[in-house]
Design a protein around this motif. Structure first.
Motif, mmCIF file in Angstrom:
data_model
loop_
_atom_site.group_PDB
_atom_site.id
_atom_site.type_symbol
_atom_site.label_atom_id
_atom_site.label_comp_id
_atom_site.label_asym_id
_atom_site.label_seq_id
_atom_site.Cartn_x
_atom_site.Cartn_y
_atom_site.Cartn_z
ATOM 1 N N GLU A 7 0.838 -1.188 0.000
ATOM 2 C CA GLU A 7 0.000 0.000 0.000
ATOM 3 C C GLU A 7 0.881 1.248 0.000
ATOM 4 O OE1 GLU A 7 -3.270 0.182 -0.234
ATOM 5 O OE2 GLU A 7 -3.527 -1.999 -0.262
ATOM 6 N N THR A 8 0.452 2.269 -0.704
ATOM 7 C CA THR A 8 1.204 3.509 -0.742
ATOM 8 C C THR A 8 1.178 4.217 0.605
ATOM 9 O OG1 THR A 8 1.301 5.696 -1.768
ATOM 10 C CG2 THR A 8 -0.840 4.671 -1.639
ATOM 11 N N ALA A 14 -3.670 6.584 -2.248
ATOM 12 C CA ALA A 14 -4.472 5.385 -2.004
ATOM 13 C C ALA A 14 -5.939 5.624 -2.366
ATOM 14 C CB ALA A 14 -4.349 4.965 -0.541
ATOM 15 N N ARG A 15 -6.449 6.805 -2.004
ATOM 16 C CA ARG A 15 -7.842 7.126 -2.343
ATOM 17 C C ARG A 15 -8.024 7.269 -3.852
ATOM 18 N NH1 ARG A 15 -7.558 10.201 2.612
ATOM 19 N NH2 ARG A 15 -6.833 12.053 1.486
ATOM 20 N N LEU A 17 -6.302 5.703 -6.180
ATOM 21 C CA LEU A 17 -6.309 4.356 -6.746
ATOM 22 C C LEU A 17 -7.676 3.701 -6.556
ATOM 23 C CD1 LEU A 17 -2.813 3.040 -5.583
ATOM 24 C CD2 LEU A 17 -3.495 3.530 -7.932
ATOM 25 N N THR A 18 -8.253 3.896 -5.373
ATOM 26 C CA THR A 18 -9.572 3.318 -5.096
ATOM 27 C C THR A 18 -10.637 3.910 -6.017
ATOM 28 O OG1 THR A 18 -8.980 2.951 -2.771
ATOM 29 C CG2 THR A 18 -11.325 2.959 -3.320
ATOM 30 N N ARG A 19 -10.598 5.245 -6.195
ATOM 31 C CA ARG A 19 -11.566 5.900 -7.079
ATOM 32 C C ARG A 19 -11.455 5.377 -8.501
ATOM 33 N NH1 ARG A 19 -10.144 10.658 -4.185
ATOM 34 N NH2 ARG A 19 -8.660 11.232 -5.830
ATOM 35 N N ASN A 20 -10.231 5.106 -8.937
ATOM 36 C CA ASN A 20 -10.003 4.623 -10.295
ATOM 37 C C ASN A 20 -10.100 3.112 -10.406
ATOM 38 O OD1 ASN A 20 -9.530 7.262 -11.138
ATOM 39 N ND2 ASN A 20 -7.315 7.107 -10.767
ATOM 40 N N GLN A 21 -10.475 2.468 -9.276
ATOM 41 C CA GLN A 21 -10.600 1.007 -9.218
ATOM 42 C C GLN A 21 -9.304 0.327 -9.667
ATOM 43 O OE1 GLN A 21 -14.202 0.283 -11.563
ATOM 44 N NE2 GLN A 21 -15.424 0.324 -9.689
ATOM 45 N N GLU A 22 -8.197 0.884 -9.195
ATOM 46 C CA GLU A 22 -6.884 0.330 -9.492
ATOM 47 C C GLU A 22 -6.256 -0.241 -8.226
ATOM 48 O OE1 GLU A 22 -4.535 3.397 -11.171
ATOM 49 O OE2 GLU A 22 -5.813 3.699 -12.921
ATOM 50 N N VAL A 26 4.078 -2.383 -8.058
ATOM 51 C CA VAL A 26 5.436 -2.218 -7.544
ATOM 52 C C VAL A 26 5.867 -0.760 -7.590
ATOM 53 C CG1 VAL A 26 6.208 -4.563 -8.070
ATOM 54 C CG2 VAL A 26 6.397 -2.777 -9.812
ATOM 55 N N LEU A 27 5.243 0.042 -8.454
ATOM 56 C CA LEU A 27 5.620 1.452 -8.568
ATOM 57 C C LEU A 27 5.252 2.242 -7.315
ATOM 58 C CD1 LEU A 27 4.579 2.174 -12.264
ATOM 59 C CD2 LEU A 27 6.838 1.596 -11.366
ATOM 60 N N GLN A 28 4.261 1.760 -6.554
ATOM 61 C CA GLN A 28 3.890 2.441 -5.313
ATOM 62 C C GLN A 28 4.726 1.966 -4.118
ATOM 63 O OE1 GLN A 28 0.960 1.618 -7.392
ATOM 64 N NE2 GLN A 28 1.113 3.751 -8.021
#
Length: 242
Positions: A7-8, A14-15, A17-22, A26-28
């Motif tokens: 988790e970032t 994080a929010r 990513l959740t909004r974008n359903q992602e 590894v980049l985070q």
């Protein structure tokens, strides 16, 4: 990159990513930059990229030799474990960590010219781009570098570790390395006040430079209702022997 997914640190990201359903990638991972550098080194020296995280890889051997060179700890006396991101991690005394940062900010003549030049490039990069060290928001190492305006570098570590390198100045003409570890491994409660108070007592930070760091020390303790119920503040006096 083989750093794994986590988790970032940023609640905002994080929010998003959740909004974008992602899902995080590894980049985070907070160690993604380190792994990118290891891959780059593998390409540079012609080492196998598929095993860059393996202790036997020339990349990891070069890192271990550098740790030994800067810490004065013989290679066979450095404890080697596995980091949370999967690569080798080195166990050395806290004093040796401080020595490494002192040598980074003030490389001595015992280091070859190429290594001294590399130290200067690293320091300049950290000072010029502090957000690449810790992040853009609520990250003590980034904020410390900004507050000191070119006079120090700092880097947070896992399990309550923190390191600082103070560049040569009137107060510390040979530079200064500072390292500490919070014994219970706490990363947020005790560490920020301890770091800031140590730098204050060492006269590294002025009163005006401490102002932007006020939200880090003391650490405010809130209950689940958001009420301030206490604080963690530093309560020590350094023994400074020059």
């Amino acid at each position: 990159m083989k750093c794994g997914v986590r988790e970032t640190f940023s609640a905002e990201v994080a929010r998003e990513l959740t909004r974008n359903q992602e899902s995080p990638s590894v980049l985070q991972n907070n160690c993604s930059g380190k792994h990118a550098a290891m891959l780059a080194l593998a390409r540079h020296v012609g080492a196998p990229t598929e095993s860059y995280d393996d202790w036997r890889n020339p990349v990891q051997q070069a890192i271990a030799k550098t740790v030994s060179q800067f810490s004065d700890i013989p290679l066979d006396q450095i404890a080697v474990g596995v980091d949370g991101c999967g690569v080798p991690v080195f166990g050395i005394p806290v004093r040796a960590m401080a020595l490494m940062y002192a040598r980074l900010v003030a490389p001595s003549g015992s280091l070859d010219a190429a290594t001294q030049d590399a130290c200067k490039r690293i320091i300049k990069a950290m000072i010029d781009f502090p957000e690449m060290v810790g992040g853009t928001k609520d990250r003590l190492d980034t904020e410390l570098i900004k507050a000191a305006a070119g006079r120090l570098i700092s880097k947070i570590g896992a399990e309550g570790v923190y390191t600082v390198g103070v560049l040569p100045c009137t107060q510390w003409p040979s530079g200064l390395g500072l390292a500490l570890k919070i014994e219970d491994g706490d990363d947020h409660r005790a560490r920020p006040p301890a770091v800031i108070e140590a730098l204050r007592q060492l006269n590294v930070l002025t009163k005006n430079e401490l102002l932007p760091l006020a939200s880090y020390a003391p650490t405010v303790i809130k209950n689940r209702r958001g009420e301030r119920v206490g604080e963690a503040r530093a309560a020590f006096t350094l023994e400074i022997n020059r």
